[in-house]
Design a protein around this motif. Sequence first.
Motif, PDB file in Angstrom:
ATOM      1  N   ILE A   1      -8.182   5.161 -10.027  1.00 24.30           N
ATOM      2  CA  ILE A   1      -7.332   4.330  -9.100  1.00 24.30           C
ATOM      3  C   ILE A   1      -5.918   4.876  -9.143  1.00 24.30           C
ATOM      4  O   ILE A   1      -5.474   4.598  -8.030  1.00 24.30           O
ATOM      5  CB  ILE A   1      -7.488   2.672  -9.976  1.00 24.30           C
ATOM      6  N   ARG A   2      -5.569   5.138  -9.861  1.00 22.24           N
ATOM      7  CA  ARG A   2      -4.197   5.912  -9.839  1.00 22.24           C
ATOM      8  C   ARG A   2      -4.144   7.057  -8.598  1.00 22.24           C
ATOM      9  O   ARG A   2      -3.248   7.078  -7.845  1.00 22.24           O
ATOM     10  CB  ARG A   2      -3.566   6.629 -11.292  1.00 22.24           C
ATOM     11  N   TYR A   3      -5.223   7.806  -8.860  1.00 24.42           N
ATOM     12  CA  TYR A   3      -5.432   8.874  -7.728  1.00 24.42           C
ATOM     13  C   TYR A   3      -5.598   8.319  -6.437  1.00 24.42           C
ATOM     14  O   TYR A   3      -4.791   8.762  -5.323  1.00 24.42           O
ATOM     15  CB  TYR A   3      -6.601   9.758  -7.856  1.00 24.42           C
ATOM     16  N   ILE A   4      -6.204   7.202  -6.204  1.00 21.69           N
ATOM     17  CA  ILE A   4      -6.466   6.401  -4.860  1.00 21.69           C
ATOM     18  C   ILE A   4      -5.115   5.809  -4.559  1.00 21.69           C
ATOM     19  O   ILE A   4      -4.722   6.299  -3.351  1.00 21.69           O
ATOM     20  CB  ILE A   4      -7.291   5.181  -4.897  1.00 21.69           C
ATOM     21  N   ALA A   5      -4.265   5.342  -5.280  1.00 22.45           N
ATOM     22  CA  ALA A   5      -3.013   4.535  -5.065  1.00 22.45           C
ATOM     23  C   ALA A   5      -2.000   5.643  -4.687  1.00 22.45           C
ATOM     24  O   ALA A   5      -1.183   5.518  -3.801  1.00 22.45           O
ATOM     25  CB  ALA A   5      -2.500   3.837  -6.230  1.00 22.45           C
ATOM     26  N   ASP A   6      -1.698   6.797  -5.376  1.00 20.96           N
ATOM     27  CA  ASP A   6      -1.158   7.927  -5.189  1.00 20.96           C
ATOM     28  C   ASP A   6      -1.057   8.531  -3.729  1.00 20.96           C
ATOM     29  O   ASP A   6      -0.295   8.656  -3.183  1.00 20.96           O
ATOM     30  CB  ASP A   6      -1.203   8.989  -6.193  1.00 20.96           C
ATOM     31  N   GLY A   7      -2.525   8.629  -3.396  1.00 20.18           N
ATOM     32  CA  GLY A   7      -2.528   9.099  -1.918  1.00 20.18           C
ATOM     33  C   GLY A   7      -2.090   8.057  -1.009  1.00 20.18           C
ATOM     34  O   GLY A   7      -1.698   8.649   0.209  1.00 20.18           O
ATOM     35  N   ILE A   8      -2.298   6.894  -1.328  1.00 18.42           N
ATOM     36  CA  ILE A   8      -1.929   5.703  -0.390  1.00 18.42           C
ATOM     37  C   ILE A   8      -0.539   5.710  -0.035  1.00 18.42           C
ATOM     38  O   ILE A   8      -0.063   5.556   0.754  1.00 18.42           O
ATOM     39  CB  ILE A   8      -2.589   4.507  -0.768  1.00 18.42           C
ATOM     40  N   VAL A   9       0.207   5.881  -1.217  1.00 13.60           N
ATOM     41  CA  VAL A   9       1.610   6.055  -1.262  1.00 13.60           C
ATOM     42  C   VAL A   9       2.092   7.204  -0.606  1.00 13.60           C
ATOM     43  O   VAL A   9       2.798   7.020   0.548  1.00 13.60           O
ATOM     44  CB  VAL A   9       2.299   6.073  -2.559  1.00 13.60           C
ATOM     45  N   SER A  10       1.581   8.233  -0.254  1.00 11.20           N
ATOM     46  CA  SER A  10       1.788   9.277   0.357  1.00 11.20           C
ATOM     47  C   SER A  10       1.549   8.866   1.871  1.00 11.20           C
ATOM     48  O   SER A  10       2.509   9.215   2.720  1.00 11.20           O
ATOM     49  CB  SER A  10       0.935  10.541   0.095  1.00 11.20           C
ATOM     50  N   CYS A  11       0.334   8.476   2.361  1.00 14.01           N
ATOM     51  CA  CYS A  11       0.294   8.072   3.373  1.00 14.01           C
ATOM     52  C   CYS A  11       1.283   6.984   4.034  1.00 14.01           C
ATOM     53  O   CYS A  11       1.862   7.192   5.312  1.00 14.01           O
ATOM     54  CB  CYS A  11      -1.286   7.541   3.809  1.00 14.01           C
ATOM     55  N   GLU A  12       1.448   6.050   3.120  1.00 14.12           N
ATOM     56  CA  GLU A  12       2.609   4.698   3.590  1.00 14.12           C
ATOM     57  C   GLU A  12       3.981   5.576   3.766  1.00 14.12           C
ATOM     58  O   GLU A  12       4.721   5.264   4.520  1.00 14.12           O
ATOM     59  CB  GLU A  12       2.560   3.970   2.587  1.00 14.12           C
ATOM     60  N   ASN A  13       4.443   6.398   2.723  1.00 16.03           N
ATOM     61  CA  ASN A  13       5.819   7.142   2.799  1.00 16.03           C
ATOM     62  C   ASN A  13       5.962   8.073   4.171  1.00 16.03           C
ATOM     63  O   ASN A  13       7.064   8.096   4.547  1.00 16.03           O
ATOM     64  CB  ASN A  13       6.049   7.791   1.632  1.00 16.03           C
ATOM     65  N   PHE A  14       4.904   8.390   4.559  1.00 21.29           N
ATOM     66  CA  PHE A  14       4.869   9.072   5.675  1.00 21.29           C
ATOM     67  C   PHE A  14       4.748   8.423   7.113  1.00 21.29           C
ATOM     68  O   PHE A  14       5.637   8.600   8.021  1.00 21.29           O
ATOM     69  CB  PHE A  14       3.646  10.206   5.767  1.00 21.29           C
ATOM     70  N   ILE A  15       3.957   7.460   7.139  1.00 24.17           N
ATOM     71  CA  ILE A  15       3.536   6.691   8.360  1.00 24.17           C
ATOM     72  C   ILE A  15       3.857   5.270   8.325  1.00 24.17           C
ATOM     73  O   ILE A  15       4.171   4.690   9.283  1.00 24.17           O
ATOM     74  CB  ILE A  15       2.048   6.880   8.697  1.00 24.17           C
ATOM     75  N   GLN A  16       4.138   4.813   7.210  1.00 26.22           N
ATOM     76  CA  GLN A  16       4.292   3.228   7.211  1.00 26.22           C
ATOM     77  C   GLN A  16       3.197   2.430   8.152  1.00 26.22           C
ATOM     78  O   GLN A  16       3.923   1.593   8.855  1.00 26.22           O
ATOM     79  CB  GLN A  16       5.570   2.912   7.227  1.00 26.22           C
ATOM     80  N   PRO A  17       1.738   2.518   7.932  1.00 25.74           N
ATOM     81  CA  PRO A  17       0.998   1.563   8.669  1.00 25.74           C
ATOM     82  C   PRO A  17       1.142   0.334   8.103  1.00 25.74           C
ATOM     83  O   PRO A  17       1.348  -0.211   7.080  1.00 25.74           O
ATOM     84  CB  PRO A  17      -0.520   2.246   8.204  1.00 25.74           C
ATOM     85  N   GLU A  18       1.008  -0.499   9.233  1.00 24.71           N
ATOM     86  CA  GLU A  18       1.049  -2.315   9.016  1.00 24.71           C
ATOM     87  C   GLU A  18      -0.064  -2.638   8.004  1.00 24.71           C
ATOM     88  O   GLU A  18       0.159  -3.417   7.155  1.00 24.71           O
ATOM     89  CB  GLU A  18       1.119  -2.979  10.203  1.00 24.71           C
ATOM     90  N   ILE A  19      -1.352  -2.087   8.439  1.00 26.49           N
ATOM     91  CA  ILE A  19      -2.404  -2.438   7.707  1.00 26.49           C
ATOM     92  C   ILE A  19      -3.147  -1.006   7.228  1.00 26.49           C
ATOM     93  O   ILE A  19      -3.409   0.036   8.021  1.00 26.49           O
ATOM     94  CB  ILE A  19      -3.400  -3.048   8.490  1.00 26.49           C
ATOM     95  N   THR A  20      -3.422  -1.127   5.932  1.00 27.03           N
ATOM     96  CA  THR A  20      -4.300   0.134   5.643  1.00 27.03           C
ATOM     97  C   THR A  20      -5.560  -0.461   5.112  1.00 27.03           C
ATOM     98  O   THR A  20      -5.646  -1.241   4.124  1.00 27.03           O
ATOM     99  CB  THR A  20      -3.693   0.865   4.282  1.00 27.03           C
ATOM    100  N   ALA A  21      -6.943   0.044   5.535  1.00 28.11           N
ATOM    101  CA  ALA A  21      -8.081  -0.562   5.465  1.00 28.11           C
ATOM    102  C   ALA A  21      -9.020   0.368   4.373  1.00 28.11           C
ATOM    103  O   ALA A  21      -9.148   1.613   4.895  1.00 28.11           O
ATOM    104  CB  ALA A  21      -8.706  -1.044   6.667  1.00 28.11           C
TER     105      ALA A  21
END
Lengths: 313, 313
Positions: free
Chosen positions: A238-258
């Motif tokens: 779960i940490r691996y999933i989350a850490d990748g999502i943080v990467s995506c958010e810090n770069f692109i800040q998507p309004e929704i991540t599905a």
Amino acid sequence: MYIGIDLGGTNIAAGLVSDKGEIILKDSVPTNSERPTGEIVKDMAELALKLIKEAGYTPSDIDGVGIGCPGTIDFEKGEVVYSNNIRMEHYPLAVEFRKHLDLPVRVDNDANCAAMGEYIVNGDNAGSFLFITLGTGVGGGLVLNGKVYRGFNGAAAEPGHITLVSGGEPCTCGKCGCWESYASVTALIRDTKRAMDKAPESLMHSIAAEEGKVSGKTAFAAAKRGDKAAKAVVDQYIRYIADGIVSCENFIQPEITAIGGGISREGDYILDPVREYVGKTGFNKFMPKGRIVTAKLFNDAGIVGAAAIANEK
Amino acid sequence: MYIGIDLGGTNIAAGLVSDKGEIILKDSVPTNSERPTGEIVKDMAELALKLIKEAGYTPSDIDGVGIGCPGTIDFEKGEVVYSNNIRMEHYPLAVEFRKHLDLPVRVDNDANCAAMGEYIVNGDNAGSFLFITLGTGVGGGLVLNGKVYRGFNGAAAEPGHITLVSGGEPCTCGKCGCWESYASVTALIRDTKRAMDKAPESLMHSIAAEEGKVSGKTAFAAAKRGDKAAKAVVDQYIRYIADGIVSCENFIQPEITAIGGGISREGDYILDPVREYVGKTGFNKFMPKGRIVTAKLFNDAGIVGAAAIANEK
């Protein structure tokens, strides 16, 4: 009204889809990917025509056909530049399809189509929408202002191949340490097996024996029954999933991540800790946070999305 | 004609900038960031007015003012949500500035402005342009279709805070393993010191003694003179830079990635191996590759970019 086709390694799935993204009728036939590509394309066109007729329409009622295909796609040309699963190289798929069914045809990467499909049903008209699928690999697509973002060369949105651990586990892409090598179900199974080797007393052994194999569910099932070694695997995953999502958010800040793919059926059991970690560690502490949700469409995302891409302005 | 202001922790730099992004006249005054914010804003407006007058114009000749400011910015409101360097919190910078000089004012993050400035001079009208600055931290900005990409909440494009090593070195942002914790000059100095501790025979010691400190140049200087321990530091540092750029490319596929910040003055000594690694490991093997170039504007990027953002349609 559009035809959306999801060309997979196992099945060709197709649907007749309304302008609003509702599937009116759908069907599938086996791909038999080993045979000559021309035969596969012919079956795709015949399946589309069958759906059109069964629904009481004719080809002239159809505004266009969208095809989602695994691999590298030249969207402008409607060409499959390279696909490993279907064995195509510089294959003019749109042109070949039209020889059987002469309608406007668009071809895009299957993950882009799935992202577009999810956006249609799950996107709330968000200006920025990221779709991540956790399966055998980690794939995804990015929808900005209602259109698939393809980058300058059509190859964008491969979030599975952002680096998660520089110099880490080897990835199928040839680089080491990709997010996919940690957050895919393949990686979860690898890490489950490693943990089982170190913990002969773990419940994971009996669960795997019952299932007949170690799967992506093994560690989750054992963790839910209180197994410590399994809990450690799940927490780290779960940490691996989350850490990748943080990467995506810090770069692109998507309004929704599905989040889609088989593992997302674990729902809030995965997503609650992911949301907590992302909320706590995301770079921006002072602005609204993007929402993280589970995907809704699963297998239909490719059909709905391919149809939507046929309809893209 | 526009005024671009780069509000830094040390200096307020401002320029009178043509519609094409050429600096007609520029000047700067110290920020003295410890004093009341109102005084800083008054100085910004006075500096702008001085430039306008010295160039023989009046405020009515100016189409707008752009201000680049470190921290979290609400672009729509022209508000500094939070800035550590200048000590502002929910500060209505645009409104306050207009009390001194009543022109249309836009406020954006300083890295977004620098990205826009680089895009103007270095962007070749690319549809997607990524600017990365390697300095005390790792910052950046993304320009899509000629406009700064801000994400749904205005906080996008913090490439320094994508994860490079999950669970790795602590970052100033509170998360561990950010790209910034490996590719910033701060990280390079840390790694240089660690390598020096392990290699008492290394040339790095005498070079640092001459300089009076360990800096971002120490390992590069020693490596160029054949020092093995220094070469290992430099090679690993370049790999960290490259691995982060691959992440950005695999996600966004920018047509051009421009690398700025002090360390980019090493030019092709850094960029050639970065290009080689990115070319070899980037996910897409079958499509055109984005170009990786050095930034051109350095200190003027903020001024030119802030003016361009004032001019954004």
